[in-house]
Write a protein that holds these residues in place. Structure first.
Motif, PDB file in Angstrom:
ATOM      1  N   VAL A  92     -76.259 -29.755  45.709  1.00  0.00           N
ATOM      2  CA  VAL A  92     -74.858 -30.713  45.424  1.00  0.00           C
ATOM      3  C   VAL A  92     -73.752 -29.953  45.611  1.00  0.00           C
ATOM      4  O   VAL A  92     -72.738 -30.476  46.137  1.00  0.00           O
ATOM      5  CB  VAL A  92     -75.455 -31.174  43.942  1.00  0.00           C
ATOM      6  CG1 VAL A  92     -74.106 -31.895  43.464  1.00  0.00           C
ATOM      7  CG2 VAL A  92     -76.669 -32.245  44.090  1.00  0.00           C
ATOM      8  N   LYS A 126     -70.650 -31.253  47.690  1.00  0.00           N
ATOM      9  CA  LYS A 126     -69.516 -31.610  47.466  1.00  0.00           C
ATOM     10  C   LYS A 126     -68.140 -30.817  47.932  1.00  0.00           C
ATOM     11  O   LYS A 126     -67.254 -31.586  48.364  1.00  0.00           O
ATOM     12  CB  LYS A 126     -69.345 -31.332  45.774  1.00  0.00           C
ATOM     13  CG  LYS A 126     -70.160 -32.305  45.137  1.00  0.00           C
ATOM     14  CD  LYS A 126     -69.979 -31.685  43.466  1.00  0.00           C
ATOM     15  CE  LYS A 126     -70.830 -32.606  42.555  1.00  0.00           C
ATOM     16  NZ  LYS A 126     -70.628 -32.290  41.277  1.00  0.00           N
ATOM     17  N   PRO A 180     -79.452 -30.654  40.187  1.00  0.00           N
ATOM     18  CA  PRO A 180     -78.714 -31.868  40.316  1.00  0.00           C
ATOM     19  C   PRO A 180     -79.526 -32.426  41.455  1.00  0.00           C
ATOM     20  O   PRO A 180     -79.942 -31.985  42.549  1.00  0.00           O
ATOM     21  CB  PRO A 180     -77.410 -31.372  40.760  1.00  0.00           C
ATOM     22  CG  PRO A 180     -77.317 -30.293  40.185  1.00  0.00           C
ATOM     23  CD  PRO A 180     -78.531 -29.441  40.169  1.00  0.00           C
ATOM     24  N   ASP A 183     -76.398 -37.483  41.981  1.00  0.00           N
ATOM     25  CA  ASP A 183     -75.068 -36.713  41.599  1.00  0.00           C
ATOM     26  C   ASP A 183     -74.140 -36.621  42.682  1.00  0.00           C
ATOM     27  O   ASP A 183     -72.662 -36.978  42.586  1.00  0.00           O
ATOM     28  CB  ASP A 183     -75.543 -35.206  41.158  1.00  0.00           C
ATOM     29  CG  ASP A 183     -76.177 -35.287  40.034  1.00  0.00           C
ATOM     30  OD1 ASP A 183     -75.662 -35.543  38.750  1.00  0.00           O
ATOM     31  OD2 ASP A 183     -77.420 -34.557  39.881  1.00  0.00           O
ATOM     32  N   SER A 217     -72.760 -40.188  42.765  1.00  0.00           N
ATOM     33  CA  SER A 217     -71.978 -40.458  41.625  1.00  0.00           C
ATOM     34  C   SER A 217     -70.609 -39.844  42.035  1.00  0.00           C
ATOM     35  O   SER A 217     -69.425 -40.318  41.595  1.00  0.00           O
ATOM     36  CB  SER A 217     -72.362 -39.827  40.355  1.00  0.00           C
ATOM     37  OG  SER A 217     -73.508 -40.698  40.096  1.00  0.00           O
TER      38      SER A 217
END
Length: 114
Positions: free
Chosen positions: A21, A25, A47, A51, A54
């Motif tokens: 994750v 990101k 995660p 995630d 979101s």
């Protein structure tokens, strides 16, 4: 850039691989992502793809197209519902993996760029 989030599967040609994750990101922040393909389960206790879904919704950092290649039915459903309900009109969200012919087109395009 096309981005593929998965902790286990081989990354398709023409995509950049994120194994977790945090890496995903960072790539979403740093690059303009055209196609994003998400896995849900990213290893026990880690995660999940939810995630990332979101994060995308909260930061309004939508790629142009999102596919969900996970084998987790519950994870796919949760990611799809969150992304679809909040997406801008310009973003496509697909409740499943990329079609094989699209994968082949992307692979071919990446070979011709090299």
């Amino acid at each position: 850039m096309n981005l593929f989030l998965d902790d286990y599967r081989t990354c398709p040609p023409g995509f950049t691989l994120a194994r977790d994750v945090e890496e995903c990101k960072l790539l979403l922040i740093e690059y303009d992502v055209n196609i994003l393909s998400l896995d849900y389960d990213l290893g026990y206790g880690n995660p999940t793809g939810l995630d990332i879904a979101s994060f995308i919704v909260n930061k309004q950092m939508y790629p142009n197209v999102i596919y969900l290649h996970t084998s987790s039915d519950a994870g796919r459903r949760a990611m799809y519902e969150l992304l679809y309900m909040n997406k801008p009109d310009r973003t496509e969200v697909h409740n499943g993996p990329m079609p094989q012919e699209l994968l082949e087109q992307i692979a071919q395009a990446s070979r011709t760029k090299q």
